[in-house]
Design a protein around this motif. Structure first.
Motif, PDB file in Angstrom:
ATOM      1  N   ALA A   1      81.822 -40.405   3.440  1.00 23.73           N
ATOM      2  CA  ALA A   1      81.064 -41.657   3.343  1.00 23.73           C
ATOM      3  C   ALA A   1      81.401 -42.644   4.444  1.00 23.73           C
ATOM      4  CB  ALA A   1      81.327 -42.310   1.982  1.00 23.73           C
ATOM      5  N   MET A   2      82.364 -42.331   5.290  1.00 25.84           N
ATOM      6  CA  MET A   2      82.792 -43.273   6.320  1.00 25.84           C
ATOM      7  C   MET A   2      81.761 -43.464   7.415  1.00 25.84           C
ATOM      8  SD  MET A   2      85.707 -44.774   5.731  1.00 25.84           S
ATOM      9  CE  MET A   2      86.134 -45.353   7.377  1.00 25.84           C
ATOM     10  N   THR A   3      80.930 -42.454   7.664  1.00 27.37           N
ATOM     11  CA  THR A   3      79.912 -42.557   8.710  1.00 27.37           C
ATOM     12  C   THR A   3      78.591 -41.984   8.206  1.00 27.37           C
ATOM     13  OG1 THR A   3      80.277 -40.388   9.730  1.00 27.37           O
ATOM     14  CG2 THR A   3      81.716 -42.183  10.447  1.00 27.37           C
ATOM     15  N   TYR A   4      77.521 -42.285   8.930  1.00 29.81           N
ATOM     16  CA  TYR A   4      76.217 -41.726   8.571  1.00 29.81           C
ATOM     17  C   TYR A   4      76.201 -40.205   8.672  1.00 29.81           C
ATOM     18  CZ  TYR A   4      73.809 -46.279   8.585  1.00 29.81           C
ATOM     19  OH  TYR A   4      73.383 -47.553   8.294  1.00 29.81           O
ATOM     20  N   ILE A   5      76.981 -39.656   9.605  1.00 26.67           N
ATOM     21  CA  ILE A   5      76.964 -38.211   9.812  1.00 26.67           C
ATOM     22  C   ILE A   5      78.094 -37.509   9.076  1.00 26.67           C
ATOM     23  CG2 ILE A   5      75.844 -38.462  12.053  1.00 26.67           C
ATOM     24  CD1 ILE A   5      78.571 -37.783  13.332  1.00 26.67           C
ATOM     25  N   GLY A   6      78.832 -38.261   8.250  1.00 28.60           N
ATOM     26  CA  GLY A   6      79.940 -37.666   7.526  1.00 28.60           C
ATOM     27  C   GLY A   6      79.507 -36.667   6.475  1.00 28.60           C
ATOM     28  N   ASN A   7      78.269 -36.783   5.998  1.00 25.47           N
ATOM     29  CA  ASN A   7      77.738 -35.831   5.014  1.00 25.47           C
ATOM     30  C   ASN A   7      76.220 -35.821   5.165  1.00 25.47           C
ATOM     31  OD1 ASN A   7      77.967 -33.904   3.040  1.00 25.47           O
ATOM     32  ND2 ASN A   7      78.248 -35.325   1.349  1.00 25.47           N
ATOM     33  N   GLY A   8      75.617 -34.662   5.015  1.00 30.44           N
ATOM     34  CA  GLY A   8      74.196 -34.499   5.250  1.00 30.44           C
ATOM     35  C   GLY A   8      73.304 -35.510   4.556  1.00 30.44           C
ATOM     36  N   PRO A   9      73.493 -35.763   3.240  1.00 32.64           N
ATOM     37  CA  PRO A   9      72.609 -36.710   2.547  1.00 32.64           C
ATOM     38  C   PRO A   9      72.716 -38.138   3.046  1.00 32.64           C
ATOM     39  CG  PRO A   9      74.385 -35.979   1.104  1.00 32.64           C
ATOM     40  CD  PRO A   9      74.416 -35.093   2.311  1.00 32.64           C
ATOM     41  N   ASN A  10      73.821 -38.511   3.706  1.00 33.18           N
ATOM     42  CA  ASN A  10      73.948 -39.878   4.216  1.00 33.18           C
ATOM     43  C   ASN A  10      72.790 -40.217   5.146  1.00 33.18           C
ATOM     44  OD1 ASN A  10      76.396 -39.429   2.999  1.00 33.18           O
ATOM     45  ND2 ASN A  10      77.650 -39.965   4.757  1.00 33.18           N
ATOM     46  N   PHE A  11      72.562 -39.361   6.112  1.00 34.46           N
ATOM     47  CA  PHE A  11      71.523 -39.602   7.097  1.00 34.46           C
ATOM     48  C   PHE A  11      70.143 -39.548   6.453  1.00 34.46           C
ATOM     49  CE2 PHE A  11      69.459 -39.489  11.182  1.00 34.46           C
ATOM     50  CZ  PHE A  11      70.380 -40.065  12.037  1.00 34.46           C
ATOM     51  N   MET A  12      69.987 -38.643   5.482  1.00 33.98           N
ATOM     52  CA  MET A  12      68.706 -38.524   4.798  1.00 33.98           C
ATOM     53  C   MET A  12      68.412 -39.786   3.985  1.00 33.98           C
ATOM     54  SD  MET A  12      66.136 -36.459   4.371  1.00 33.98           S
ATOM     55  CE  MET A  12      66.613 -34.747   4.572  1.00 33.98           C
ATOM     56  N   VAL A  13      69.408 -40.294   3.260  1.00 33.61           N
ATOM     57  CA  VAL A  13      69.234 -41.523   2.481  1.00 33.61           C
ATOM     58  C   VAL A  13      68.913 -42.694   3.408  1.00 33.61           C
ATOM     59  CG1 VAL A  13      70.469 -43.233   1.082  1.00 33.61           C
ATOM     60  CG2 VAL A  13      70.634 -40.809   0.513  1.00 33.61           C
ATOM     61  N   LYS A  14      69.615 -42.770   4.522  1.00 32.73           N
ATOM     62  CA  LYS A  14      69.338 -43.822   5.509  1.00 32.73           C
ATOM     63  C   LYS A  14      67.892 -43.751   5.977  1.00 32.73           C
ATOM     64  CE  LYS A  14      70.640 -45.208  10.233  1.00 32.73           C
ATOM     65  NZ  LYS A  14      69.391 -44.807  10.909  1.00 32.73           N
ATOM     66  N   ALA A  15      67.419 -42.552   6.296  1.00 33.16           N
ATOM     67  CA  ALA A  15      66.050 -42.391   6.795  1.00 33.16           C
ATOM     68  C   ALA A  15      65.014 -42.773   5.731  1.00 33.16           C
ATOM     69  CB  ALA A  15      65.836 -40.954   7.261  1.00 33.16           C
ATOM     70  N   ILE A  16      65.250 -42.375   4.480  1.00 30.11           N
ATOM     71  CA  ILE A  16      64.320 -42.706   3.392  1.00 30.11           C
ATOM     72  C   ILE A  16      64.303 -44.219   3.150  1.00 30.11           C
ATOM     73  CG2 ILE A  16      63.904 -42.459   0.912  1.00 30.11           C
ATOM     74  CD1 ILE A  16      64.986 -39.618   1.122  1.00 30.11           C
ATOM     75  N   ALA A  17      65.483 -44.842   3.200  1.00 28.34           N
ATOM     76  CA  ALA A  17      65.559 -46.292   3.002  1.00 28.34           C
ATOM     77  C   ALA A  17      64.822 -47.028   4.113  1.00 28.34           C
ATOM     78  CB  ALA A  17      67.015 -46.739   2.944  1.00 28.34           C
ATOM     79  N   GLU A  18      64.982 -46.565   5.348  1.00 27.05           N
ATOM     80  CA  GLU A  18      64.291 -47.211   6.467  1.00 27.05           C
ATOM     81  C   GLU A  18      62.782 -47.032   6.344  1.00 27.05           C
ATOM     82  OE1 GLU A  18      67.656 -47.069  10.006  1.00 27.05           O
ATOM     83  OE2 GLU A  18      66.345 -45.327   9.713  1.00 27.05           O
ATOM     84  N   GLN A  19      62.365 -45.862   5.869  1.00 28.18           N
ATOM     85  CA  GLN A  19      60.944 -45.632   5.658  1.00 28.18           C
ATOM     86  C   GLN A  19      60.390 -46.584   4.597  1.00 28.18           C
ATOM     87  OE1 GLN A  19      59.887 -41.910   3.816  1.00 28.18           O
ATOM     88  NE2 GLN A  19      57.963 -41.765   4.943  1.00 28.18           N
TER      89      GLN A  19
END
Length: 467
Positions: A415-433
Motif C-alpha cells: 500500500a506504500m505506492t500505487y505500483i505496490g500491488n496491482g489493484p492500487n493502480f486499478m482503483v486509482k484509474a477507476i477513481a479518476e474516471q
C-alpha cells in the motif's frame, strides 16, 4: 506487489551457489550488472513525476516509454547475458497478471452493489472493513473491483482523495493478509508447503491492529468532511444487480488453483525441463469474455464501466514487469550471499521485504527472502518437509517470527505506492474516471503513505518483530 500468480512452473535456470553468484544452465554468468536496474528506476521516476511535471507528454507517450524500456532490458538479457528464460518468465508472469486482472475487472464490472442509506462515517467504516474481510475470500484484486464502485456511489457528492487512499490501504492491500487467497505471496507460500491456516493463526493480531488503527484515523478524516451527500436517504439498505456475475467470480477464484506444479494432469509445454501451462489463463480470459458479453448492459452503464482503466494498467505494467527483472535478480543474489545471510533477522526481513514489495513484485520478493532465510539456517524452500518444519517452528530458531515478518511485510507494504500491488493502480484509474483528482505518485507517498501508513507499519514492527 501485484495481484498476480507468478509463474510457479518456471524455475530460475540459474542455480544459486553458496557465494550468491548465479550461473545459467550453460555455465555463463547470469547476474546482471547493477546499471541494468536503471531502466526500472527511470520508469518509476517517470511514473512519479510525469503526471505532475510533463502531463501532456506523459499521458500521450507513456505506453511507448514503458514498452521501450522493457524491450531494452529483455533484449539485453537475450543477447548479452544469453539468458532467455528470465524474459520468458517475466512475459509469462505478465500474461498471468493481466489474465487475472482482466477476468476480475470484467466479472465485477457487471455487478452493481448499492447502499441505499445516507452516508455516515460508521457506514463507510463498515464498508471498508467488509471489503478487507472479502479480500481474504476473493483476493485483494477481486475485493477492490467489487467494492470500489459502491464505495464511490455511496460517497457521491462528498468524495475526497482520502476516501480512495484508505480504500487502497485497507481493501487493496492489508485486508488480504489472513488467507493464501488474499494475496499472491501468501498463495506461493501455501503451494510451497506453508499450511493454509498458518496465515490466519499468525497474522490475525497484526492484521486486526493495522485495520483498527487505519479505521480510527479514517474516522477523524470523516468527521472533518462536512460535505453533504447528494442522494436522499432511502428505506432500503443494500441492493445487488447483476448477481449472476458472482458465478463468474467464483469460477475465476477456482481457476487460480489450476497450477501445473500441483495439478499434474494439466496439459503443459516443456520449456528447458520446466512445465508451462496457460490453461488457467485461457479459462480466465474466456470467463472475462463471457462475463462482459452476458452482463446486464444497464448495470455496466450504471457502473460507468469502461476499458480505459484496464488499458492503462495493461500498458504501464508491461514496462514494470520487463524492467524489474534485473532488480529482482540482484536482490536474490545478495540475499543468498554470505553477507546477506548474516544480516537475516526478523527486523531486516520485515523492512527488507517491505521496502522491495513497495516497488517490486511482492511474490518473487517473498520467495527470495523466504529462500534466503531458510538457507541461512540450513533449509531449502524447494523441500516440502523443510518448508513445513520452518512454518511449524522448533527445528529452526525464530522461524515462525521470520516467516510472519516476510508474509506481513509483503502484503502490508504494497500500500506504500500505487505500483505496490496491482489493484492500487486499478482503483486509482477507476477513481479518476469517476472524477476524483488523485495525487501523483510522489504526493501519494509523502502526503499519505509516509505520515499515515508508515507509522502503523512501524508499530507493527515494534509490537511483533522488534524484540
Amino acid at each position: 506487489m501485484f495481484a498476480t500468480l507468478p509463474l510457479l512452473s518456471l524455475k530460475a535456470t540459474a542455480a544459486t551457489l553458496s557465494n550468491g553468484i548465479q550461473y545459467g544452465t550453460n555455465g555463463s554468468l547470469t547476474v546482471p550488472p547493477f546499471w541494468l536496474a536503471i531502466p526500472f528506476i527511470l520508469l518509476l521516476l517517470m511514473i512519479a513525476t510525469g503526471p505532475l511535471f510533463f502531463p501532456t507528454f506523459w499521458h500521450k507517450h507513456y505506453p511507448k516509454v514503458a514498452i521501450l524500456l522493457a524491450t531494452f532490458v529483455m533484449v539485453y538479457y537475450c543477447t548479452v547475458l544469453e539468458n532467455k528464460l528470465k524474459p520468458v518468465e517475466a512475459a509469462a508472469e505478465y500474461v498471468q497478471f493481466m489474465a487475472l486482472i482482466t477476468a476480475l475487472y470484467m466479472a465485477t464490472g457487471g455487478i452493481a452493489i448499492k447502499v441505499h442509506r445516507r452516508v455516515t462515517p460508521f457506514i463507510n467504516i463498515i464498508l471498508l472493513f467488509t471489503g478487507g474481510l472479502f479480500a481474504n475470500l476473493i483476493g485483494t484484486t477481486g475485493a477492490s473491483m467489487l467494492f470500489i464502485r459502491p464505495y464511490l456511489g455511496l460517497n457521491r457528492g462528498r468524495i475526497k482523495v482520502y476516501h480512495i487512499v484508505f480504500f487502497i490501504f485497507i481493501v487493496s492491500n492489508i485486508g488480504g493478509a489472513l488467507t493464501p487467497i488474499g494475496d499472491p505471496p501468501l498463495f506461493l507460500g501455501f503451494l510451497k508447503g506453508v499450511p493454509f491456516a498458518w496465515t490466519l493463526m499468525h497474522n490475525s493480531l497484526p492484521w486486526l491492529m493495522a485495520l483498527v488503527l487505519l479505521l480510527s484515523i479514517f474516522y477523524f478524516f470523516e468527521r472533518s468532511n462536512k460535505a453533504v451527500p447528494t442522494d436522499a436517504p432511502c428505506a432500503g439498505i443494500v441492493s445487488i444487480a447483476g448477481s449472476k456475475n458472482f458465478i463468474w467470480l467464483v469460477l475465476i477464484i477456482g481457476a487460480v488453483f489450476l497450477d501445473p506444479t500441483i495439478c499434474t494432469w494439466l496439459p503443459t509445454i516443456d520449456y528447458h525441463g520446466h512445465p508451462i501451462s496457460f490453461v488457467r489463463e485461457l479459462i480466465m480470459l474466456t470467463i472475462a469474455t463471457l462475463a462482459f458479453y452476458t452482463a446486464n448492459k444497464q448495470v455496466l452503464l450504471s457502473n460507468g464501466f469502461s476499458l480505459a482503466p484496464l488499458n492503462e494498467v495493461c500498458l504501464i505494467f508491461i514496462g514494470i514487469f520487463g524492467t524489474m527483472i534485473p532488480a529482482l535478480e540482484l536482490i536474490g543474489s545478495f540475499a543468498a550471499s554470505e553477507v546477506g545471510k548474516q544480516l537475516i533477522t526478523p527486523t531486516t526481513l520485515y523492512w527488507g521485504t517491505g521496502f522491495f514489495s513497495s516497488v517490486l513484485d511482492n511474490a518473487p520478493t517473498y520467495l527470495n527472502f523466504v529462500a534466503a532465510s531458510m538457507a541461512a539456517q540450513g533449509g531449502s524452500i524447494e523441500q516440502l518437509a523443510d518448508v513445513q518444519a520452518y512454518a511449524a517452528g522448533g527445528i529452526y530458531p525464530d522461524s515462525v517470527t521470520k516467516l510472519s515478518a516476510i508474509a506481513l511485510a509483503s502484503v502490508f507494504f504494497g500500500a506504500m505506492t500505487y505500483i505496490g500491488n496491482g489493484p492500487n493502480f486499478m482503483v486509482k484509474a477507476i477513481a479518476e474516471q469517476a472524477g476524483v483528482t488523485m495525487p501523483p505518485f510522489g504526493r501519494y507517498i509523502f502526503r499519505f503513505s509516509m505520515p499515515i501508513l508508515l507509522p502503523i507499519l512501524f508499530m507493527i514492527w515494534v509490537f511483533f518483530f522488534a524484540l
